[in-house]
Design an enzyme around this catalytic site. Structure first.
Site, mmCIF file in Angstrom:
data_model
loop_
_atom_site.group_PDB
_atom_site.id
_atom_site.type_symbol
_atom_site.label_atom_id
_atom_site.label_comp_id
_atom_site.label_asym_id
_atom_site.label_seq_id
_atom_site.Cartn_x
_atom_site.Cartn_y
_atom_site.Cartn_z
ATOM 1 N N HIS A 56 0.819 -1.211 0.000
ATOM 2 C CA HIS A 56 0.000 0.000 0.000
ATOM 3 C C HIS A 56 0.858 1.267 0.000
ATOM 4 C CE1 HIS A 56 -2.840 -3.115 0.893
ATOM 5 N NE2 HIS A 56 -2.218 -3.371 2.024
ATOM 6 N N CYS A 57 1.965 1.211 -0.707
ATOM 7 C CA CYS A 57 2.882 2.367 -0.839
ATOM 8 C C CYS A 57 3.512 2.781 0.477
ATOM 9 C CB CYS A 57 2.200 3.576 -1.478
ATOM 10 S SG CYS A 57 1.789 3.328 -3.185
#
Lengths: 398, 144
Positions: free
Chosen positions: A352-353
């Site tokens: 998720h970055c």
């Protein structure tokens, strides 16, 4: 709630990937189509009816945004391409000029790439120090840990209002108070919170606030940078060109326009700005507190139901937002995500970055459900049922 | 091959992959490869002597398709000459990409012949072959 406003839901998709991007209600799409089909024209340059209409609608959105986050002045509202550009503008247009070697910027390991990398680049370029505020045992950011990490050299605290994996809601009122008392700039990434939680930039003493349109039921390609007026006046643009200059001469002299126009070189995403205005109107028409309460109840229900399944690991049961990170024991998150797709359930698998959160979570990849107002208990029941059958997971994904 | 058998082979190689875990040894060539559009990420290291592949190891985080394909590729390549390995990899990639390929060269790798039915998994299946390609290129350049 309001499911009829989202035509895509009629196709039966169970959309739980709202942290990545939200669905768009009819009103947003219709207003953008109106612009494209009824009064397409550029801003600030035309003297004909359609151009004047575009100006009016486009400029009005600045007012809508200002009121939505309780800014003092429309000159504090800059249109950008999204939260990422907003934070980059702050880091490279303002802090690159005003921070000095060894000045400290405090972030934490749960931040999204867009609130980590600009600071890491500044660390390389001008020698600032990026320090990580420790997360507690629930991977959450606490006021206590923030206070312990601040030193005389701390010049900036930059945090997400709601972290995009753990979903903890940071107490920005309290952090803002601390920043005010210690003369620290306060940067808030509101990408995950803007359509779920009331934000008051004045009350929270926020120096700069960044968010994206597409995570608040608006279009992609547009976002907002809020900055206190005196700070934006000192900020340099990152883009130069048409629309943002007062004058320029062949001898090299030029004069730029003032904030916010000096940051908006070139033809902006006009339709997207208009869509963003509609998205905010849509949120206001329901009431952001009502949205938040509803989503939180849904999350609590989901946690309760998923907790009953023995092989489901939940990473953030208690965080007060609609974000839930989980894994099926012994199954790679992407396989779970592919499996759920067979039930027409859209979730996200990965880091998720937040690529440095792995240091704290001790696991790199998770599945993430992120809720929005149009999700329902019935949809959660489908998810729970699918995950109860997860012993069949490889029959489905292989 | 029966679908159930294919699934069993894939699952076995996912849950018990061969040669998982890297080691520090300069006689191996190490390459990382990852899918930009998903989260599969593997390191692979290979040792070749006199044009023959002696050993391959891997590590990383990847889905069932990617991990199992890595395991089966490793099994298929150890003991082969570099030229044979290249042929196997090219044929494997052709199979995944729905081009003409020589079935007889692929052995157990044939379990992925239907993967094109799930287009988003093709890149998972191809990932280890990219790692092999990268390593073979290094070895070829070393020879020159």
């Amino acid at each position: 709630m309001n499911r009829d406003d989202f035509p895509i839901l009629k196709d039966g998709v169970i959309y739980f990937d709202n942290g990545a991007t939200t669905l768009k209600p009819n009103c947003v799409v219709n207003e953008m189509v109106n612009y494209y089909t009824k009064y397409t024209s550029n801003i600030h340059r035309g003297d004909y009816d359609n151009a004047m209409k575009t100006n009016e609608v486009y400029d009005k959105v600045r007012e809508i945004v200002k009121d939505f986050i309780n800014a003092k002045d429309i000159r504090e509202i800059v249109y950008t391409s999204g939260a990422t550009e907003s934070i980059n503008l702050v880091a490279f247009g303002f802090f690159k000029k005003y921070l000095k070697k060894d000045d400290e910027v405090l972030i934490n390991k749960a931040e999204h790439a867009s609130n980590v990398l600009p600071w890491l680049v500044l660390e390389k370029e001008i020698g600032i120090k990026v320090k990580y505020i420790p997360l507690d045992e629930n991977h959450e950011l606490t006021i206590d840990n923030i206070e312990k990490t601040i030193t005389d050299k701390t010049k900036v605290i930059s945090v997400a209002h709601i972290s995009n994996v753990i979903g903890d809601v940071r107490n920005i009122d309290e952090i803002g108070k601390i920043c005010k008392s210690k003369n620290i700039y306060f940067v808030v990434d509101a990408a995950q919170s803007i359509s779920h939680y009331k934000i008051d930039v004045e009350k929270s003493n926020i120096s700069f606030l960044a968010f994206s349109g597409h995570k608040m039921m608006g279009p992609t390609g547009v976002g907002i940078l809020y900055g206190k007026k005196d700070l934006l006046e000192k900020t340099d643009p990152l883009k130069y060109g048409g629309g943002m200059n007062q004058s320029f001469e062949s001898n090299g002299d030029y004069i730029l326009k003032t904030t916010p126009i000096k940051f908006e070189a070139g033809t902006p995403p006009i339709a997207e700005v208009i869509g963003l205005g509609e998205a905010i109107k849509f949120i206001k028409s329901i009431g952001i507190e009502k949205i938040h309460d509803y989503e939180l109840k849904l999350k609590e229900y989901m946690v309760e139901e998923l907790s009953k399944i023995p092989n489901i690991i939940l990473y953030n049961k208690n965080s007060k937002s609609g974000i839930l990170a989980f894994n099926v024991e012994g199954v790679f998150s992407q396989d779970t995500s592919v499996y759920l797709n067979h039930y027409n359930i859209a979730i996200r698998a990965g880091n998720h970055c937040a690529k440095i959160l792995k240091d704290d979570l001790e696991i790199k990849n998770t599945c993430r459900v992120s809720l929005c107002l149009y999700n329902t208990k019935e949809e959660i029941d489908v998810l729970v049922k699918a995950l109860k059958n997860s012993k069949d997971i490889f029959k489905v994904v292989i | 091959m029966d679908k159930e058998i294919k699934r069993a082979i894939i699952l076995d190689n996912y849950q018990n992959p061969i040669n998982k875990g890297l080691k520090k040894d300069d006689s191996y060539i190490l390459k990382n490869t990852n899918n930009e559009s998903c989260i599969d990420n593997i390191d692979m290291m290979m040792k070749a002597e006199n044009g023959v592949i002696k050993d391959i190891l891997f590590d990383g985080e990847a889905c069932a398709i990617c991990t199992s394909a890595t395991s089966i590729i490793i099994k298929s390549l150890i003991g082969k000459t570099l030229d044979e390995a290249e042929k196997i990899i090219t044929n494997y990639q052709d199979m995944i990409n729905e081009k003409d390929y020589d079935k007889d060269l692929l052995g157990e790798l044939i379990v992925y012949e239907d993967i094109c039915m799930q287009p988003n998994r093709k890149k998972c299946a191809l990932l280890p072959s990219n790692a092999v390609e990268k390593i073979l290129e290094v070895i070829r350049n070393e020879k020159k």
